[in-house]
Design an enzyme around this catalytic site. Structure first.
Site, mmCIF file in Angstrom:
data_model
loop_
_atom_site.group_PDB
_atom_site.id
_atom_site.type_symbol
_atom_site.label_atom_id
_atom_site.label_comp_id
_atom_site.label_asym_id
_atom_site.label_seq_id
_atom_site.Cartn_x
_atom_site.Cartn_y
_atom_site.Cartn_z
ATOM 1 N N ASP A 1 -2.672 -10.757 -2.145
ATOM 2 C CA ASP A 1 -3.242 -10.271 -0.885
ATOM 3 C C ASP A 1 -4.748 -10.012 -1.099
ATOM 4 O OD1 ASP A 1 -2.002 -8.812 1.771
ATOM 5 O OD2 ASP A 1 -3.829 -7.807 1.103
ATOM 6 N N ASP B 1 -4.577 -12.954 4.574
ATOM 7 C CA ASP B 1 -5.837 -12.201 4.687
ATOM 8 C C ASP B 1 -6.939 -12.599 3.691
ATOM 9 O OD1 ASP B 1 -4.717 -10.659 2.682
ATOM 10 O OD2 ASP B 1 -4.588 -8.800 3.842
ATOM 11 N N HIS C 1 0.819 -1.230 0.000
ATOM 12 C CA HIS C 1 0.000 0.000 0.000
ATOM 13 C C HIS C 1 0.849 1.274 0.000
ATOM 14 C CE1 HIS C 1 -3.488 -2.448 0.412
ATOM 15 N NE2 HIS C 1 -3.210 -2.849 1.636
ATOM 16 N N HIS D 1 -6.287 -7.386 -0.302
ATOM 17 C CA HIS D 1 -6.435 -5.968 -0.659
ATOM 18 C C HIS D 1 -5.681 -5.679 -1.955
ATOM 19 C CE1 HIS D 1 -6.554 -6.203 3.837
ATOM 20 N NE2 HIS D 1 -7.631 -5.447 3.652
HETATM 21 ZN ZN LIG Z 1 -3.909 -7.178 2.886
#
Ligand SMILES: [Zn+2]
Length: 360
Positions: free
Chosen positions: A166, A255, A129, A168
C-alpha cells in the site's frame, strides 16, 4: 512459465456496504465495479478460478488479534452509527461488510492451505492501520493480522511473510507483530514524513525476539515502477529466501498509482502486475505457491478497477495483457533513482546484524 494459478477469490455483493459516505475517498462502488471488470474480461468463467461467497467473521476471529474491550467499542459505535474518528465512520452496514470481508480473507486462506487452490484473493481486505486496541485511517479491524493468527492457530504455521505494498505504511500490522520473529513484516511505502500515518522509518526494525523482522522501506514521492522493482529484487527477495516463509500474504490496492489522490508514488497498472507477479514467483519458489493477496485501497475511481485487476492478474500468473492506460506517468527523475538506492543501502546496513544476506 506455467499457466494460470488455481485461485480462490472471495466476494459478496454486500462488500459495497463498506462505503464511508459521500465526499469520503473510500466508496463502496469500488467492489461491484471491479467485479464487473473481472466479468467483462471473462475471468469469472475460467475453470481455474473459484469464487467463494464468504460467511461473516466471528467475534472469536476478531479476538485472535484485538482486545475485547476494543471489539466491544467498535460494535457499540457501529450500532449507534457513530464514527471512530473523523475519517473512520462506523455503522451497522459498514460492520456487516467488514465482517464479510474478513470472513472472505480467512476462507481463501483456508482454501490455499487445503490445497484446493494455490493463490487466494481477499477482495476488500488489507485494513493495515488498525492495531490491537485502536483503529484509524479508514480501518477498524486488522484483517491482515487476523489472517496470520488464523493460519497459525488453525494450521500450525510458524513462518509467515507479509509484504505490504500500500502507499501508506502498515503501522497497525507492524505494531501487532513488532516483537514477533514468526512474522517477517515488510512494508514498502511512501516516505512517512510526507504522508499518513507518519511512521514506518528504516530504523523501526522490531523489538526483543522480533528485532530484524520488521522492515520498513520508505520511498521518496515520485518513485516509479523501475525503482520499486529494484527494491523488491534487492531487499524483499533476499530476505524472503533467508526467512523461508511457509505462507506469503501481501496487501495493498491502487493508492500507489500515479493518478491516485492520496499518494505521490508513480506506479502504473503494469507496475502493479509486476509487483504481484514478483511475489507470486517468490511464493512458487519458497512455499509451494501459497500466497494470499488482500486488495482494498485506492482513491481515484477512474484507475481503481484496472489497477486492482492488474494486481490480481499478477497473483494469478496471467500475462500483463490489456493493462494499457490512457496516459503514462512522468519519467522517474534520476534524482529519485539515486534516493531509492540510498534507501536500499541504508536498509542493508541497518539489517546486516540480523540477516546473513546483507552481511558484506
Ligand atoms: Zn493506503
Amino acid at each position: 512459465m506455467p499457466g494460470p494459478a488455481k485461485t480462490a477469490i472471495a466476494y459478496h455483493e454486500k462488500y459495497a456496504q463498506y462505503d464511508l459516505g459521500p465526499g469520503h475517498p473510500f466508496r463502496g462502488d469500488r467492489f461491484p465495479r471491479t467485479w464487473e471488470l473481472l466479468r467483462e474480461r471473462g475471468l469469472l468463467d475460467q475453470p481455474w478460478l473459484k469464487v467463494i461467497k464468504p460467511e461473516p467473521a466471528s467475534r472469536e476471529d476478531l479476538l485472535l488479534v484485538h482486545d475485547g474491550r476494543y471489539v466491544d467499542l467498535i460494535f457499540r459505535l457501529s450500532e449507534q452509527s457513530r464514527p471512530y474518528d473523523w475519517e473512520t465512520p462506523c455503522s451497522p452496514d459498514i460492520l456487516e461488510a467488514l465482517l464479510l470481508i474478513i470472513g472472505g480473507d480467512l476462507a481463501v486462506g483456508d482454501a490455499v492451505l487445503a490445497g484446493d487452490v494455490e493463490k487466494g484473493i481477499g477482495l476488500g481486505g488489507g485494513y493495515h492501520h488498525a492495531g490491537r486496541d485502536y483503529g484509524g485511517g479508514f480501518c477498524l479491524f486488522n484483517d491482515v493480522a487476523i489472517l496470520v493468527e488464523h493460519l497459525r492457530r488453525r494450521h500450525g504455521l510458524e513462518r509467515i511473510m507479509i509484504v505490504d505494498h500500500d502507499v501508506h505504511a502498515g503501522n497497525g500490522t507492524s505494531d501487532i507483530f513488532y516483537s514477533d520473529p514468526g512474522v517477517l513484516f515488510i512494508s514498502i511505502h511512501q516516505d512517512p514524513r510526507t504522508i499518513y500515518p507518519g511512521t514506518g522509518f528504516i530504523h523501526q526494525i522490531g523489538s526483543g525476539p522480533g528485532r530484524g523482522y520488521n522492515i520498513n522501506i520508505p520511498l521518496p514521492p515520485g518513485t516509479g515502477d523501475e525503482s520499486y522493482m529494484k527494491v523488491l529484487e534487492e531487499v524483499v527477495a533476499p530476505l524472503a529466501r533467508e526467512f523461508k516463509p511457509q505462507f506469503i500474504i501481501s496487501n495493498g490496492g491502487s493508492d500507489p498509482h500515479f493518478m491516485d489522490m492520496l499518494g505521490s508514488l508513480m506506479i502504473t497498472a503494469k507496475g502493479f502486475h509486476s509487483i504481484t507477479s514478483f511475489i507470486t514467483s517468490l511464493a512458487d519458489e519458497l512455499c509451494g505457491g501459497r500466497y494470499v493477496l488482500l486488495i482494498g485501497s485506492g482513491y481515484n475511481p477512474s484507475v481503481l478497477p484496472l489497477s486492482w485487476l492488474a494486481l490480481m492478474m499478477g497473483a494469478m500468473r496471467l500475462p500483463p495483457e490489456g493493462l494499457e492506460e490512457p496516459r503514462s506517468p512522468p519519467e522517474e527523475p534520476s534524482r529519485i533513482r539515486k534516493e531509492v538506492e540510498k534507501v536500499i543501502k541504508e536498509l542493508k546496513e541497518t539489517l546486516s546484524p540480523y540477516w546473513d544476506c546483507f552481511k558484506s
